[in-house]
Design a protein around this motif. Structure first.
Motif, short mmCIF file in Angstrom:
data_model
loop_
_atom_site.label_atom_id
_atom_site.label_comp_id
_atom_site.label_asym_id
_atom_site.label_seq_id
_atom_site.Cartn_x
_atom_site.Cartn_y
_atom_site.Cartn_z
N ALA A 133 0.81 -1.22 0.00
CA ALA A 133 0.00 0.00 0.00
C ALA A 133 0.84 1.27 0.00
CB ALA A 133 -0.94 0.00 1.20
N ASP A 144 -3.21 2.25 -10.02
CA ASP A 144 -2.94 2.13 -11.46
C ASP A 144 -2.00 3.22 -11.97
OD1 ASP A 144 -4.68 4.17 -11.02
OD2 ASP A 144 -5.95 3.75 -12.75
N ASP A 242 -3.57 13.47 -12.36
CA ASP A 242 -4.44 12.45 -11.77
C ASP A 242 -4.64 12.68 -10.27
OD1 ASP A 242 -2.20 11.54 -10.47
OD2 ASP A 242 -1.88 9.82 -11.80
N GLN A 243 -5.34 11.75 -9.64
CA GLN A 243 -5.72 11.93 -8.24
C GLN A 243 -4.70 11.33 -7.28
OE1 GLN A 243 -8.93 13.21 -7.29
NE2 GLN A 243 -9.06 13.87 -9.42
N ILE A 244 -3.60 10.79 -7.83
CA ILE A 244 -2.66 10.10 -6.97
C ILE A 244 -1.43 10.95 -6.74
CG2 ILE A 244 -1.13 8.09 -6.83
CD1 ILE A 244 -3.37 6.59 -8.38
N ASN B 384 -5.12 -5.21 3.78
CA ASN B 384 -3.93 -4.35 3.62
C ASN B 384 -3.60 -4.20 2.15
OD1 ASN B 384 -1.57 -3.00 3.94
ND2 ASN B 384 -0.40 -4.74 4.71
N PRO B 385 -4.01 -3.16 1.49
CA PRO B 385 -4.81 -2.03 1.98
C PRO B 385 -6.30 -2.34 1.93
CG PRO B 385 -4.16 -1.64 -0.27
CD PRO B 385 -3.57 -2.95 0.10
N VAL B 388 -8.13 1.19 -2.35
CA VAL B 388 -7.09 1.88 -3.13
C VAL B 388 -7.76 2.98 -3.94
CG1 VAL B 388 -5.38 1.62 -4.94
CG2 VAL B 388 -5.75 -0.24 -3.33
N ARG B 389 -7.13 4.16 -3.94
CA ARG B 389 -7.64 5.23 -4.79
C ARG B 389 -6.93 5.15 -6.14
NH1 ARG B 389 -10.27 9.99 -4.00
NH2 ARG B 389 -10.07 9.92 -1.74
N LEU B 390 -7.71 5.13 -7.20
CA LEU B 390 -7.11 5.03 -8.54
C LEU B 390 -6.87 6.43 -9.10
CD1 LEU B 390 -9.07 2.03 -10.05
CD2 LEU B 390 -6.94 2.06 -8.76
N SER B 391 -6.16 6.49 -10.23
CA SER B 391 -5.75 7.80 -10.76
C SER B 391 -6.94 8.67 -11.13
CB SER B 391 -4.82 7.61 -11.94
OG SER B 391 -5.40 6.74 -12.88
N ASP B 392 -8.07 8.04 -11.51
CA ASP B 392 -9.23 8.87 -11.85
C ASP B 392 -10.05 9.20 -10.61
OD1 ASP B 392 -10.35 6.47 -11.29
OD2 ASP B 392 -11.38 6.22 -13.21
N GLY B 393 -9.57 8.84 -9.43
CA GLY B 393 -10.25 9.20 -8.18
C GLY B 393 -11.21 8.14 -7.70
N ARG B 396 -11.15 1.37 -5.26
CA ARG B 396 -11.17 -0.05 -5.58
C ARG B 396 -10.84 -0.88 -4.34
NH1 ARG B 396 -7.03 -1.62 -9.98
NH2 ARG B 396 -5.70 -1.89 -8.18
N VAL B 428 -8.19 -11.04 -11.41
CA VAL B 428 -6.80 -10.97 -11.88
C VAL B 428 -6.43 -12.28 -12.57
CG1 VAL B 428 -4.40 -10.79 -11.14
CG2 VAL B 428 -6.13 -9.34 -10.09
N ARG B 451 -7.92 -13.63 -7.21
CA ARG B 451 -7.97 -12.29 -6.67
C ARG B 451 -8.97 -11.50 -7.49
NH1 ARG B 451 -5.37 -8.39 -3.81
NH2 ARG B 451 -4.94 -6.49 -4.96
N LEU B 453 -11.09 -7.79 -8.03
CA LEU B 453 -11.04 -6.36 -7.73
C LEU B 453 -12.39 -5.75 -8.05
CD1 LEU B 453 -7.62 -5.77 -9.50
CD2 LEU B 453 -7.98 -5.99 -7.04
#
Lengths: 294, 488
Positions: A133, A144, A242-244, B384-385, B388-393, B396, B428, B451, B453
């Motif tokens: 994480a 991603d 992006d948001q990261i 753990n975790p 998860v926050r992805l790049s588009d906000g 997941r 996955v 796995r 998602l």
């Protein structure tokens, strides 16, 4: 077995007494059962033999080694060797299969993921966290967004040679210290920080001059981060739209990065981990959820 | 009504025994005499059937197709499966074993309510093997008389040679007992071959060794001491039996006062009371636990009925009516003394309750067995975790999915999730079918871990219930599992 001389018989229980008497309380002669005694003697014999057979007694600067020459380290080494030989078949298969084809064999893929998970816990978890994480400055491997690319080949390259590491094959490129080295003035830094926040839709300070910020960005940052702040994986320059956020998205954090620069180090694992382990790690990290197709 | 004198009678028996026996007695060697009769025959048949089942059951084959073993009863520990004819039990279904144990306990209770410790006398493994060992002993060393005689005369050489022969046969039986046990844990014919060529796994030899030792010791040496001192059942049994349960009973109303043939004939002529018991002690001589049944129901009595056979033989010889000792109740003995009619009640609340429970538990097991699913789905949220926050906000969550396919052919399953609008589900390394559903392929008789998602659209609340549905694309069979979607 020497028994006490038999005394008179106790009238209540009908058991002979030993003749011992304290304040008129008689001790009954109830000897231990024979099987119990023999078991007890057997344990004594066993203990003595055990001390002779195995390392047991500490001496001044060494210890008694035992007649079998047994050693706990050798036992562990033998265990590890047998474990390795048990896994040899799958390990060899993993070594021979190209990275891209491992996932097509479910059994091999499961083996690689398990192997990778163990190797990750031993080597990567201190920085990236047990579940990958990440933390501030240490990328989250579940998302991603990839600084150096998220395909299998790119991940393997990053693991093998690292970034800003001691290996000359590792990724290079760092964020200059624009403030500290006097490349940008305080006002420019504040303006460009607001502009960068606006790129990913974050609110900016009131009265911020985004046009001036955009100009500073175009002159100083676009070379690495791209015209639109989309980032560049060849240089490890993050996507700013992006948001990261690797270090955080507050204006203070961004200003801090602009003033002092950034350059987190990923060590090189080539030579420290064998090729198959690196392969397994690559597959594991790729399968955490953010891996990109080829 | 009848309780008071009956209770009095029983206490007097107990008191009589307590006076005679101290708390601990050194073991008296028992030389049970051979006997012939109805109950002996039943015991031989039960012995042959139970041992036959035990020794040969592993060799029965049962065709399950190419992916499963063809042994009718197999405890397949390495692959975590238990096969019982047409039933295949997975580790998560061990409650069937619990059910079987409950059924076994209830059956024991029912047997006990109807006929006391009849289990001990005929079916208990300790009884069966001890009986077999006694038979061998009699065959080699002769019957009671010869053995006691030899023991007194101290015919050392003869004793030693006979003993060696006897112990060798005992060990052989004990060894084969252990050997048959391990056959339940692997393909029996293969294992027999491996054992003969000394190529079987070490664990097989270890278990054969352990069970050879226990059989040899328990059936050869401990014998009745197991029943008297080690077995908890006679102690629990006292709380489970009642006055209607049939027990091996000496009918003292008919037998007492006992005395020799001549003495009692003389007494009868004088019109004085005289019983049928001629005090020949045959009932004691044949008893495998050394009990004198004429002292009443007692802890050591395993109720095998051999004393009945012995007594009946004697009664036939002296021309008296049989069944001076019989399966009867103390209550009936008391009733006859008082001139009341005998009562026999097999159907009573206790037996109805046990029989009812047996039928209920059996029915529950059968129904659940018939209706059990051939697909299992379990879902575990990644901790753990947590998210998860992805790049588009978007947010997941990761899940570990376990799919168990209990059928003996490969199956394709579609995995779907509901509970969160616009959620997307990816597996996955998995495939996707034409409808866009994630597809998981699980091999025959296998469990697959994958796995998954789940990505939420929009801004999900911090915790949302999710329902995963797994559908067999061919048969339409479904399995469900619930979990939560976590968000900041």
């Amino acid at each position: 077995m020497a028994h006490e001389t038999q005394g008179p018989v106790d009238s209540v229980t009908g058991v002979a007494t030993t003749g011992h008497s304290w304040d008129n309380i008689q001790e009954l002669n109830n000897p231990l059962p024979r099987w119990w005694l023999w078991t007890f003697y057997a344990t004594i014999v066993w203990a003595v033999a055990y001390c002779i057979a195995y390392p047991a007694w500490p001496l001044v600067s060494s210890y008694t080694t035992g007649v079998f020459g047994w050693h706990s380290r050798e036992a562990i080494e033998a265990d590890l060797a047998s474990l390795k030989s048990q896994r040899a078949g799958m390990t060899a298969k993993l070594a021979d299969t190209p990275l891209e084809q491992v996932a097509q064999d479910p059994e091999l893929f499961a083996f690689a993921r398990a192997q990778g998970k163990a190797a990750f816990g031993d080597n990567c978890a201190p920085c990236h966290g047990a579940g990958g994480a990440g933390a501030k400055g240490y990328p989250n491997l579940n998302d991603d967004d990839w600084l150096w690319g998220g395909t299998l080949a790119q991940i393997e390259q990053t693991i093998r040679y690292g970034a800003r590491s001691t290996s000359d094959k590792g990724h290079q490129g760092s964020m200059p210290a624009f403030g500290r080295d006097g490349m940008l003035k305080r006002q420019d830094i504040s303006q460009v920080a607001d502009y960068v926040r606006s790129l990913s839709g974050l609110p900016v300070d009131r009265g911020a001059d985004l046009a001036a910020g955009a100009k500073v960005f175009a002159d100083n940052c676009a070379a690495c981060h791209g015209d639109k702040g989309q980032g560049n994986q060849d240089l490890g320059a993050p996507n700013l739209t992006d948001q990261i956020w690797l270090f955080g998205s507050s204006k203070a954090t961004i200003v801090e990065g602009l003033v002092n620069g950034r350059g987190g180090v990923m060590p090189t694992w080539h030579g420290r981990l064998d090729d198959t382990t690196i392969k397994a790690l690559t597959l594991y990290v790729h399968s955490l959820g953010g891996g990109r197709p080829q | 009504m009848a309780d008071a004198p009956l209770a009095g009678q029983l206490t007097s028996h107990a008191a009589e025994r307590a006076d005679e026996q101290p708390l601990y007695v050194p073991r008296k060697k028992i030389y049970p005499q051979a006997v012939k009769g109805r109950f002996r025959t039943i015991k031989w048949i039960v012995l042959a059937v139970t041992l036959g089942i035990y020794y040969f059951l592993p060799f029965i084959r049962w065709d399950r197709g190419p992916h499963a073993p063809n042994q009718a009863i197999l405890v397949d520990l390495p692959n975590h499966r238990f096969y019982f004819f047409f039933i295949e039990i997975w580790p998560q279904e061990v409650y069937y074993i619990t059910g079987l144990l409950i059924l076994a306990a209830l059956t024991l209770f029912l047997m006990n309510a109807v006929a006391g410790r009849v289990w001990c006398g005929y079916l208990c493994p300790q009884t069966v093997w001890t009986d077999l060992f006694y038979a061998v002993e009699r065959l080699i060393e002769g019957d009671r008389r010869e053995r006691t005689k030899r023991a007194k005369e101290k015919a050392i050489l003869e004793i030693v040679t006979l003993r060696i022969l006897k112990h060798s046969i005992w060990l052989l039986i004990a060894w084969w007992t252990g050997g048959a046990w391990v056959l339940y844990f692997a393909d029996a014919p293969t294992l027999v071959g491996q054992l003969l060529t000394f190529q079987a796994p070490a664990i097989a030899y270890i278990w054969i060794g352990i069970l050879t030792f226990t059989t040899y010791t328990l059936a050869g040496f401990m014998r009745e001491q197991v029943c008297t001192y080690m077995c908890p059942w006679p102690r629990i049994q006292a709380a489970l039996t009642d006055e209607y349960a049939l027990n091996v009973t000496y009918r003292y109303d008919r037998g007492e006062p006992r005395g020799s043939m001549k003495k009692n004939e003389a007494l009868k002529k004088q019109g004085l009371p005289a019983g049928d018991c001629i005090d020949c002690d045959q009932c004691v001589a044949v008893c495998p636990t050394g009990v004198d049944i004429r002292k009443g129901l007692q802890l050591d009595c395993i109720q095998c009925g051999l004393c009945i056979d012995a007594c009946n033989t004697v009664m036939a010889k002296i021309g008296r009516a049989p069944n001076l000792i019989a399966y009867d109740t103390d209550m009936n003995v008391q009733a006859r003394i008082e001139g009341r009619p005998e009562t026999r009640r097999i159907v009573r609340p206790r037996t109805i309750l046990y029989a009812g429970l047996i039928v209920t538990v059996g029915a529950i097991m059968l129904v659940s067995l018939a209706m059990r699913h051939t697909t299992d789905l379990s879902v575990m949220h990644d901790r753990n975790p947590l998210f998860v926050r992805l790049s588009d906000g978007s947010i997941r969550n990761g899940f570990t999915i376990r799919v168990a396919n209990k059928n003996l052919e490969e199956r394709r399953y579609a995995l779907e999730v509901e509970g969160l609008p616009d959620a997307r589900l990816d597996v996955v390394g998995g495939q996707v079918d034409q409808a866009g559903r994630a597809v998981i392929v699980v091999g025959p008789d296998q469990t697959l871990e994958a796995r998954a998602l789940v990505t939420a659209g929009g801004k999900p609340p911090s915790s949302t219930g999710l329902r995963f549905t797994l559908t067999d694309t061919a048969s339409g069979e479904t399995a469900h599992a619930g979990d939560h979607f976590m968000a900041p």
